[in-house]
Design a protein around this motif. Structure first.
Motif, PDB file in Angstrom:
ATOM      1  N   UNK A  43       0.836  -1.197   0.000  1.00 21.95           N
ATOM      2  CA  UNK A  43       0.000   0.000   0.000  1.00 21.95           C
ATOM      3  C   UNK A  43       0.876   1.254   0.000  1.00 21.95           C
ATOM      4  N   UNK A  44       0.454   2.284  -0.718  1.00 24.34           N
ATOM      5  CA  UNK A  44       1.232   3.527  -0.725  1.00 24.34           C
ATOM      6  C   UNK A  44       1.116   4.243   0.623  1.00 24.34           C
ATOM      7  N   UNK A  45       2.159   4.964   0.983  1.00 25.57           N
ATOM      8  CA  UNK A  45       2.128   5.778   2.200  1.00 25.57           C
ATOM      9  C   UNK A  45       1.433   7.097   1.874  1.00 25.57           C
ATOM     10  N   UNK A  46       0.178   7.204   2.272  1.00 26.26           N
ATOM     11  CA  UNK A  46      -0.585   8.411   1.930  1.00 26.26           C
ATOM     12  C   UNK A  46      -0.695   9.366   3.109  1.00 26.26           C
ATOM     13  N   UNK A  47      -0.238   8.936   4.273  1.00 24.51           N
ATOM     14  CA  UNK A  47      -0.285   9.797   5.445  1.00 24.51           C
ATOM     15  C   UNK A  47       1.127  10.076   5.940  1.00 24.51           C
TER      16      UNK A  47
END
Length: 55
Positions: A43-47
């Motif tokens: 999963x991409x690091x969006x936070x």
């Protein structure tokens, strides 16, 4: 009819027996070694730490 009662009693005995609940350490070990959450590595690091208000 007695077979149904025997089956129900057997099921109740299994459900209501004193099976210990796993401890917090056992649950953490299962989560770490069970590979259940490995999909999160993709999963991409969006936070970031700058998102939202600090606690």
């Amino acid at each position: 009819m007695s077979l149904l009662i025997e089956g129900r009693l057997s099921l109740e005995e299994k459900l209501l027996s004193n099976i210990p609940y796993p401890s917090s350490n056992e649950l953490m070990n299962l989560a770490e070694n069970g590979h259940l959450f490995n999909f999160l590595y993709d999963e991409p690091d969006i936070y970031t730490l700058e998102d939202g208000e600090s606690i």
